[in-house]
Design a protein around this motif. Structure first.
Motif, PDB file in Angstrom:
ATOM      1  N   ARG A   1       0.823  -1.214   0.000  1.00  0.00           N
ATOM      2  CA  ARG A   1       0.000   0.000   0.000  1.00  0.00           C
ATOM      3  C   ARG A   1       0.855   1.263   0.000  1.00  0.00           C
ATOM      4  NH1 ARG A   1      -4.166  -1.039   4.820  1.00  0.00           N
ATOM      5  NH2 ARG A   1      -2.256  -1.943   5.673  1.00  0.00           N
ATOM      6  N   ASP A   2       1.932   1.265   0.793  1.00  0.00           N
ATOM      7  CA  ASP A   2       2.787   2.447   0.845  1.00  0.00           C
ATOM      8  C   ASP A   2       3.503   2.675  -0.482  1.00  0.00           C
ATOM      9  OD1 ASP A   2       2.088   3.088   3.426  1.00  0.00           O
ATOM     10  OD2 ASP A   2       3.778   2.037   4.338  1.00  0.00           O
ATOM     11  N   VAL A   3       4.008   1.600  -1.079  1.00  0.00           N
ATOM     12  CA  VAL A   3       4.683   1.729  -2.371  1.00  0.00           C
ATOM     13  C   VAL A   3       3.692   2.187  -3.432  1.00  0.00           C
ATOM     14  CG1 VAL A   3       5.852   0.461  -4.215  1.00  0.00           C
ATOM     15  CG2 VAL A   3       6.505   0.088  -1.818  1.00  0.00           C
ATOM     16  N   GLU A   4       2.516   1.599  -3.446  1.00  0.00           N
ATOM     17  CA  GLU A   4       1.501   2.016  -4.412  1.00  0.00           C
ATOM     18  C   GLU A   4       1.145   3.486  -4.233  1.00  0.00           C
ATOM     19  OE1 GLU A   4      -3.131   1.134  -5.797  1.00  0.00           O
ATOM     20  OE2 GLU A   4      -2.219  -0.053  -4.176  1.00  0.00           O
ATOM     21  N   SER A   5       0.987   3.911  -2.992  1.00  0.00           N
ATOM     22  CA  SER A   5       0.637   5.308  -2.727  1.00  0.00           C
ATOM     23  C   SER A   5       1.701   6.250  -3.269  1.00  0.00           C
ATOM     24  CB  SER A   5       0.457   5.536  -1.221  1.00  0.00           C
ATOM     25  OG  SER A   5      -0.647   4.809  -0.734  1.00  0.00           O
ATOM     26  N   TYR A   6       2.971   5.878  -3.074  1.00  0.00           N
ATOM     27  CA  TYR A   6       4.056   6.712  -3.591  1.00  0.00           C
ATOM     28  C   TYR A   6       4.003   6.771  -5.113  1.00  0.00           C
ATOM     29  CZ  TYR A   6       8.647   8.515  -4.750  1.00  0.00           C
ATOM     30  OH  TYR A   6       9.659   9.284  -5.263  1.00  0.00           O
TER      31      TYR A   6
ATOM     32  N   LEU B   1      11.604   2.881   0.013  1.00  0.00           N
ATOM     33  CA  LEU B   1      10.497   3.679  -0.523  1.00  0.00           C
ATOM     34  C   LEU B   1       9.299   3.634   0.420  1.00  0.00           C
ATOM     35  CD1 LEU B   1       9.724   5.333  -3.050  1.00  0.00           C
ATOM     36  CD2 LEU B   1       8.656   3.254  -3.945  1.00  0.00           C
ATOM     37  N   ALA B   2       8.990   2.444   0.922  1.00  0.00           N
ATOM     38  CA  ALA B   2       7.859   2.311   1.846  1.00  0.00           C
ATOM     39  C   ALA B   2       8.107   3.075   3.135  1.00  0.00           C
ATOM     40  CB  ALA B   2       7.605   0.833   2.147  1.00  0.00           C
ATOM     41  N   TYR B   3       9.341   3.037   3.643  1.00  0.00           N
ATOM     42  CA  TYR B   3       9.664   3.744   4.877  1.00  0.00           C
ATOM     43  C   TYR B   3       9.686   5.254   4.690  1.00  0.00           C
ATOM     44  CZ  TYR B   3      11.123  -0.795   6.756  1.00  0.00           C
ATOM     45  OH  TYR B   3      11.152  -2.100   7.188  1.00  0.00           O
ATOM     46  N   SER B   4       9.720   5.723   3.462  1.00  0.00           N
ATOM     47  CA  SER B   4       9.792   7.169   3.210  1.00  0.00           C
ATOM     48  C   SER B   4       8.420   7.825   3.173  1.00  0.00           C
ATOM     49  CB  SER B   4      10.512   7.434   1.880  1.00  0.00           C
ATOM     50  OG  SER B   4       9.684   7.132   0.766  1.00  0.00           O
ATOM     51  N   VAL B   5       7.352   7.020   3.213  1.00  0.00           N
ATOM     52  CA  VAL B   5       5.990   7.546   3.117  1.00  0.00           C
ATOM     53  C   VAL B   5       5.083   6.799   4.086  1.00  0.00           C
ATOM     54  CG1 VAL B   5       6.242   8.224   0.688  1.00  0.00           C
ATOM     55  CG2 VAL B   5       5.408   5.940   1.246  1.00  0.00           C
ATOM     56  N   GLY B   6       3.826   7.194   4.126  1.00  0.00           N
ATOM     57  CA  GLY B   6       2.823   6.452   4.889  1.00  0.00           C
ATOM     58  C   GLY B   6       2.980   6.595   6.394  1.00  0.00           C
ATOM     59  N   ASP B   7       2.329   5.701   7.133  1.00  0.00           N
ATOM     60  CA  ASP B   7       2.418   5.716   8.591  1.00  0.00           C
ATOM     61  C   ASP B   7       3.850   5.404   9.000  1.00  0.00           C
ATOM     62  OD1 ASP B   7      -0.284   6.204   8.776  1.00  0.00           O
ATOM     63  OD2 ASP B   7      -0.822   4.081   8.952  1.00  0.00           O
ATOM     64  N   ASN B   8       4.361   6.171   9.931  1.00  0.00           N
ATOM     65  CA  ASN B   8       5.764   6.018  10.329  1.00  0.00           C
ATOM     66  C   ASN B   8       5.872   4.986  11.445  1.00  0.00           C
ATOM     67  OD1 ASN B   8       8.485   6.378  10.454  1.00  0.00           O
ATOM     68  ND2 ASN B   8       8.407   8.281  11.611  1.00  0.00           N
ATOM     69  N   ARG B   9       5.974   3.707  11.037  1.00  0.00           N
ATOM     70  CA  ARG B   9       6.089   2.600  11.990  1.00  0.00           C
ATOM     71  C   ARG B   9       7.484   2.005  11.867  1.00  0.00           C
ATOM     72  NH1 ARG B   9       1.247   1.613   9.313  1.00  0.00           N
ATOM     73  NH2 ARG B   9       2.257  -0.032   8.085  1.00  0.00           N
ATOM     74  N   VAL B  10       8.096   1.766  12.995  1.00  0.00           N
ATOM     75  CA  VAL B  10       9.429   1.161  13.021  1.00  0.00           C
ATOM     76  C   VAL B  10       9.278  -0.307  13.389  1.00  0.00           C
ATOM     77  CG1 VAL B  10      11.696   1.166  14.096  1.00  0.00           C
ATOM     78  CG2 VAL B  10      10.533   3.324  13.642  1.00  0.00           C
ATOM     79  N   GLY B  11      10.005  -1.176  12.671  1.00  0.00           N
ATOM     80  CA  GLY B  11      10.020  -2.590  13.021  1.00  0.00           C
ATOM     81  C   GLY B  11       8.919  -3.411  12.391  1.00  0.00           C
ATOM     82  N   ILE B  12       8.234  -2.903  11.352  1.00  0.00           N
ATOM     83  CA  ILE B  12       7.217  -3.691  10.686  1.00  0.00           C
ATOM     84  C   ILE B  12       7.882  -4.792   9.883  1.00  0.00           C
ATOM     85  CG2 ILE B  12       5.618  -1.780  10.546  1.00  0.00           C
ATOM     86  CD1 ILE B  12       6.364  -1.424   7.626  1.00  0.00           C
ATOM     87  N   GLN B  13       7.126  -5.823   9.528  1.00  0.00           N
ATOM     88  CA  GLN B  13       7.692  -6.944   8.803  1.00  0.00           C
ATOM     89  C   GLN B  13       8.175  -6.495   7.444  1.00  0.00           C
ATOM     90  OE1 GLN B  13       4.990 -10.197   8.558  1.00  0.00           O
ATOM     91  NE2 GLN B  13       4.819 -10.462  10.766  1.00  0.00           N
ATOM     92  N   THR B  14       9.408  -6.861   7.126  1.00  0.00           N
ATOM     93  CA  THR B  14       9.982  -6.419   5.872  1.00  0.00           C
ATOM     94  C   THR B  14       9.314  -7.054   4.659  1.00  0.00           C
ATOM     95  OG1 THR B  14      11.650  -8.163   5.996  1.00  0.00           O
ATOM     96  CG2 THR B  14      12.228  -6.010   6.903  1.00  0.00           C
ATOM     97  N   THR B  15       8.606  -8.152   4.828  1.00  0.00           N
ATOM     98  CA  THR B  15       7.942  -8.781   3.690  1.00  0.00           C
ATOM     99  C   THR B  15       6.761  -7.962   3.219  1.00  0.00           C
ATOM    100  OG1 THR B  15       6.604 -10.115   5.208  1.00  0.00           O
ATOM    101  CG2 THR B  15       8.595 -11.118   4.326  1.00  0.00           C
TER     102      THR B  15
END
Length: 233
Positions: free
Chosen positions: A170-175, A217-231
């Motif tokens: 979702r984050d990648v798509e949003s970007y 890319l996902a970490y650069s946008v969206g909800d700023n959550r640390v430690g989410i599953q990398t998959t």
């Protein structure tokens, strides 16, 4: 189009600095590592991802020991010899999630893996040799020749076993939509080709894997959550 360095710096800032961001990045397996995987593990992971689609992943994972028992540890060789009526029996076993349509994907995908292995030496060899600058081509192959491996299911299975791929989370798509890299349907040929071209360009700028770039890319946008599953990025 944004430059990789701008995306990277924003991701680092959101995650508390470059050192913290680096801790969240995971590199994919090398081609040599991929080639050592038994083909049975691909069938297992494809099946896991097929069943996880539409279910809470924890529900499927909690039953996974039962799945392995019922389907002979996903032995491609054994499953190819299974008579059709036995599949119906296995689909009703209480040790698994009883969804016959999804259970039917197991022999179908076993045949795909067997056919590919016959031509290429092993399914793992086939996956390892597929060029990452056309990873969407591999997605398309799994969708066409496999059962229920379209959409994000095939890519998530590839990521889980270490094949270098980006994910359309979702984050990648949003970007990609916000920066007008894609429009219209996410899984159209046009959108997939545009996404591949974008990641190829980032790879040329950075020298990083598609997996690492997808995460950044996902970490650069969206909800700023640390430690989410990398998959999932």
């Amino acid at each position: 189009m944004e430059k990789f360095q701008d995306i990277y710096q924003r991701a680092a800032q959101r995650k508390g600095g470059e050192a913290m961001l680096q801790q969240l990045l995971v590199a994919p397996k090398t081609a040599i590592q991929l080639r050592t995987l038994p083909d049975d593990v691909w069938l297992e992971e494809f099946t896991r991802k097929v069943f996880q689609s539409g279910f809470y992943w924890s529900v499927i994972n909690n039953k996974w020991a039962g799945f392995r028992d019922v389907f002979w540890d996903f032995s491609v060789e054994k499953l190819l010899m299974m008579p059709p009526d036995m599949l119906e029996q296995k689909a009703s076993d209480e040790r698994i999630v009883r969804n016959f349509k999804k259970v039917q994907t197991i022999p179908h995908n076993a045949y795909m893996i067997h056919d590919v292995a016959t031509e290429h030496g092993s399914f793992s060899q086939f996956i390892a040799d597929w060029p990452t600058d056309d990873i969407i081509g591999l997605w398309g192959y799994l969708k066409k020749h496999g059962a229920r491996l379209g959409g994000n299911t095939g890519p998530y299975a590839l990521r889980a076993l270490g094949k270098d791929t980006f994910l359309l989370s979702r984050d990648v798509e949003s970007y990609l939509r916000a920066h007008k890299i894609i429009d219209g349907g996410l899984q159209t040929k046009k959108s997939l080709a545009a996404a591949q071209a974008f990641f190829n360009e980032l790879q040329q700028q950075s020298g990083l894997s598609l997996q690492e770039l997808s995460l950044i890319l996902a970490y650069s946008v969206g909800d700023n959550r640390v430690g989410i599953q990398t998959t999932q990025a």
